[in-house]
Scaffold this motif. Structure first.
Motif, PDB file in Angstrom:
ATOM      1  N   THR A 164     -10.043  14.344  14.008  1.00  9.48           N
ATOM      2  CA  THR A 164     -10.316  14.240  12.569  1.00  9.48           C
ATOM      3  C   THR A 164     -10.804  12.859  12.155  1.00  9.48           C
ATOM      4  O   THR A 164     -11.319  12.705  11.048  1.00  9.48           O
ATOM      5  N   ASN A 215      -0.518  15.881  12.961  1.00  8.49           N
ATOM      6  CA  ASN A 215      -1.475  14.804  13.193  1.00  8.49           C
ATOM      7  C   ASN A 215      -0.851  13.714  14.061  1.00  8.49           C
ATOM      8  O   ASN A 215       0.190  13.144  13.708  1.00  8.49           O
ATOM      9  N   GLN A 264      -5.632  16.306  15.511  1.00  4.84           N
ATOM     10  CA  GLN A 264      -4.804  17.304  14.839  1.00  4.84           C
ATOM     11  C   GLN A 264      -4.502  18.454  15.802  1.00  4.84           C
ATOM     12  O   GLN A 264      -5.403  19.104  16.312  1.00  4.84           O
ATOM     13  N   ARG A 302      -7.664  10.006  15.791  1.00  4.39           N
ATOM     14  CA  ARG A 302      -6.654  10.814  15.120  1.00  4.39           C
ATOM     15  C   ARG A 302      -6.904  12.271  15.496  1.00  4.39           C
ATOM     16  O   ARG A 302      -7.986  12.806  15.239  1.00  4.39           O
ATOM     17  N   THR A 344      -2.005  10.394  17.148  1.00  3.46           N
ATOM     18  CA  THR A 344      -3.082   9.474  17.507  1.00  3.46           C
ATOM     19  C   THR A 344      -3.007   9.107  18.984  1.00  3.46           C
ATOM     20  O   THR A 344      -1.928   9.125  19.596  1.00  3.46           O
TER      21      THR A 344
END
Length: 270
Positions: free
Chosen positions: A167, A232, A215, A213, A234
């Motif tokens: 994202t 979410n 998801q 990032r 990272t």
């Protein structure tokens, strides 16, 4: 013409959701291993990028990166796009046929009929509840396992997770204007028509980190309904830009004509 470089982001979605982190659950690969990329197949990939220069030292072209996220332990992305829909349709057709057979057996005791209906309901599987955050390809679909079989509510531990979705891409490399990432539309059905790409300034040697990032989607039950809830997380990677010019893939020399011999090689035994 810029060079194209692919970076595979392979995520063990089940483990990442259980531990709530991508650390140790992400495996990164690119197609520059023979050109200096390090830590292939780990979460600390360092992608090698060779500069491309004219003879006067000016930048000849930029590098183009493409990120492709995939889920480890899920249905492969190479199956036909309508595979899950087809499997759901087949389960519906099988259930209808079994209901017709059950209706034709008028002498079946009520207890046996109830058990048979329960079995048919289990084989039909469960559809995912459509929510505002999970509209699109995932909404309204049945739950399937990694073999493509429709599963019921009590067997959701073996579900095939949807592919991870990148994202955003940010961090040092973006802040320093080393690369310019963006999401693009594409007719490529494997990526659902969207993918992340970036152009890289190869005129500034150095190592630069960046963060993705990602998801994921976790199957959760609310008020008796199953839904894909977004999670979410990272993960980070790096680019190492060198001032070495592009090399000929055959000779490892600078770009130019191949060294085709002007005379035939000597015959054996000569």
């Amino acid at each position: 013409m810029p060079q194209q470089l692919a970076i595979i982001v392979l995520v063990d979605v089940g483990q990442a959701l259980e531990s709530n982190t991508l650390d140790g659950n992400t495996y990164l690969f690119d197609n520059m291993k023979l050109h200096g990329s390090t830590n292939q197949g780990t979460g600390e990939l360092v992608t090698a990028i060779h500069g491309s220069y004219w003879r006067d030292g000016s930048q000849a072209s930029e590098q183009v990166l493409n990120w492709l996220p995939y889920s480890l332990g899920s249905i492969p992305p190479t199956v036909p796009r309508g595979y899950e829909v087809e499997r759901a349709r087949q389960s519906d057709e099988q259930a209808l046929a079994e209901l017709q057979d059950l209706a034709a057996k008028s002498t079946v005791p009520s207890a046996d009929a109830a058990a048979e209906l329960g079995r048919i309901r289990k084989n039909v599987g469960t559809r995912i509840k459509t929510t505002r955050r999970t509209r699109g390809r995932m909404s309204g679909q049945k739950i399937v396992d990694v073999t493509g079989q429709v599963v019921a509510e009590d067997a959701t531990a073996a579900v095939s997770y949807p592919a991870p979705v990148i994202t955003d891409i940010y961090g040092e490399a973006v802040d320093a204007k080393i690369m310019y990432p963006a999401e693009y539309g594409s007719p490529d059905m494997v990526t659902d028509g969207w993918y992340w790409s970036a152009s890289v300034d190869t005129s500034r040697p150095g190592t630069y980190s960046y963060t993705m990032r990602v998801q994921l989607h976790k199957l959760s039950q609310t008020n008796g309904e199953l839904r894909w809830e977004p999670v979410n997380l990272t993960c980070s990677s790096s680019l190492r830009i060198t001032n070495e010019p592009r090399r000929n893939a055959f000779t490892k020399a600078g770009i130019g004509p191949l060294p085709i011999p002007t005379t035939p090689p000597p015959a054996r035994g000569a």
